[in-house]
Design an enzyme around this catalytic site. Structure first.
Site, PDB file in Angstrom:
ATOM      1  N   GLY A 206       0.840  -1.206   0.000  1.00  0.00           N
ATOM      2  CA  GLY A 206       0.000   0.000   0.000  1.00  0.00           C
ATOM      3  C   GLY A 206       0.861   1.237   0.000  1.00  0.00           C
ATOM      4  N   ASN A 207       0.275   2.370   0.331  1.00  0.00           N
ATOM      5  CA  ASN A 207       1.052   3.603   0.480  1.00  0.00           C
ATOM      6  C   ASN A 207       0.395   4.467   1.544  1.00  0.00           C
ATOM      7  OD1 ASN A 207      -0.878   5.532  -0.853  1.00  0.00           O
ATOM      8  ND2 ASN A 207      -0.542   4.132  -2.560  1.00  0.00           N
ATOM      9  N   ARG A 208       1.000   5.619   1.838  1.00  0.00           N
ATOM     10  CA  ARG A 208       0.554   6.397   2.984  1.00  0.00           C
ATOM     11  C   ARG A 208      -0.592   7.373   2.689  1.00  0.00           C
ATOM     12  NH1 ARG A 208       4.608   5.278   6.622  1.00  0.00           N
ATOM     13  NH2 ARG A 208       6.673   5.067   5.700  1.00  0.00           N
TER      14      ARG A 208
END
Ligand code: CTP
Length: 399
Positions: A206-208
């Protein structure tokens, strides 16, 4: 523009309350329908008789008078906008806490209309961290906060904290009501949040991204009359808007949702942080710990913005984002061109207060006509307003 608009004016205890008389006068002159609610403290600064005479309506101060109960729910539903001017430090703090100890607070807490406040206090109170926190809190709850002016204060000191002048408040209201219909009936497709690419049933890449920016854009489009579809990756943000939300997890799901809604959309805003690569063969079982290393093969996802850019019709506006850490402007301009977007919103992770996760952002927008718009660091809700203002300018110049 204010003709026939229903304005509920809440006055709290500040010396700036004397300006309320001028404000009510200007609102009435502009054709607005005005009802005034005063906190008990504010009546020491200006008399209800002055305001009831000017507004041509009874001024309300108490939840009940003799045997009559003031229907706070009806008042909040009656108004097109609730304006708290002046907003004292004390009433600000009550708004932030949800304290309901007078009629004004009861109406505020039950108001379904947009709320705008014009704070007024001495500079030391204005710059106190608690005040700053309260302002941020009421902003994130969806209230609009007008800027305070710098000048001579009641204390005799000079500084920030003067209430916006009645003329400035009128101007703000005029622009607010004008913007309300800017995107009336337009179909808008927005993507927000991250994507999660599964590795196995319990793990993902995923990412932030929090989704805050895209949700703020969707809310702002809805406020300005658009018919919104939000395609949203996994987020813990509360989506309060009254529009269609399509929840997705992966880049491919986001692509399918965008394809399904693209042809009917007149404006598309791609603010999602979409994975560029996904796991080629996600495991159906939890991967057990084994050797010292593990290799996961990734394959490219579809670049949704580019794909939409290829089939874009002349009546469709495509807005992309560019998240950069180096060569920001050159990379953003390159994305504008190669992805065939009309506008690109650049966030540089080098700028303090910009990018993922936080509640603020700092952006620069480039359009196809060579315009460049640079904005200050702002709350994401205000950044969304800047983005919509720019899209509106672009679409109106184009047509
Ligand atoms: N985007 C997209 N589909 C992808 C990846 C990105 O539609 N698979 C969109 C984003 O929503 C954004 C724009 O493309 O509007 C730019 O995204 P960004 O992550 O800044 O750039 P990338 O194109 O992914 O390129 P790079 O990561 O190399 O900077």
């Amino acid at each position: 523009m204010l003709k026939g608009k229903k304005i509920l004016l809440g006055i709290s205890g500040s010396i700036a309350a004397y300006k309320s008389a001028v404000l009510v006068r200007l609102l009435i002159k502009a054709g607005a329908d005005v009802k005034v609610i005063m906190t008990p403290a504010s009546t020491a600064f200006i008399g209800p008789l002055t305001l009831s005479t000017l507004s041509k309506n009874e001024v309300l101060t108490d939840l009940s008078t003799n045997d009559t109960w003031s229907n706070h729910v009806n008042l909040g539903r009656w108004a097109d906008v609730m304006l708290l001017a002046p907003l004292s430090c004390n009433t600000l703090s009550k708004m932030a806490q949800g304290v309901c100890d007078n009629l004004l607070m009861a109406v505020y807490l039950s108001a379904t209309c947009p709320v705008v406040v014009a704070p007024a206090m001495d500079e030391d109170m204005w710059i106190h961290p608690s005040t700053k926190e309260n302002i941020l809190k009421i902003q994130t709850q969806g209230n609009q906060v007008l800027e305070v002016n710098k000048g001579e204060l009641a204390s005799g000191l000079f500084g920030e904290g003067r209430m916006a002048e009645p003329e400035e408040i009128i101007q703000w209201l005029q622009s607010f009501f004008t913007k309300q219909h800017q995107f009336q009936g337009k179909k808008v497709l927005i993507t927000a949040g991250p994507t999660h690419e599964p590795i196995d049933p319990v793990r993902f890449i995923g990412n932030r991204s929090s989704g805050k920016m895209g949700i703020a854009i969707a809310n702002e489009f809805q406020k300005r009359g658009a018919s919104v579809t939000l395609v949203c990756g996994p987020t813990s943000e509360l989506i309060r808007g009254n529009y269609e939300v399509i929840n997705v997890n992966t880049a491919n799901e986001m692509y399918q949702a965008c394809l399904n809604n693209f042809t009917s959309a007149e404006i598309v805003v791609m603010s999602a942080a979409i994975a560029d690569y996904t796991v080629e063969n996600p495991s159906t079982e939890k991967i057990k710990k084994s050797g010292e290393e593990i290799n996961i093969v990734l394959k490219k996802t579809v670049d949704i913005l580019s794909e939409l850019g290829k089939s874009k019709l002349s009546n469709q506006i495509l807005v992309g984002f560019a998240l950069e850490t180096t060569n920001e402007k050159a990379n953003a301009l390159d994305k504008l061109k190669t992805k065939n977007a009309d506008l690109i919103v650049l966030n540089s992770l080098k700028d303090e207060g910009a990018g993922f996760g936080g509640s603020t952002n700092k952006i620069c927008i480039f359009d196809r006509k060579g315009n460049e718009y640079l904005f200050e660091t702002k709350d994401k809700k205000n950044v969304a307003e800047d983005i919509l203002d720019t899209i509106y300018t672009y679409t109106n110049e184009t047509n």
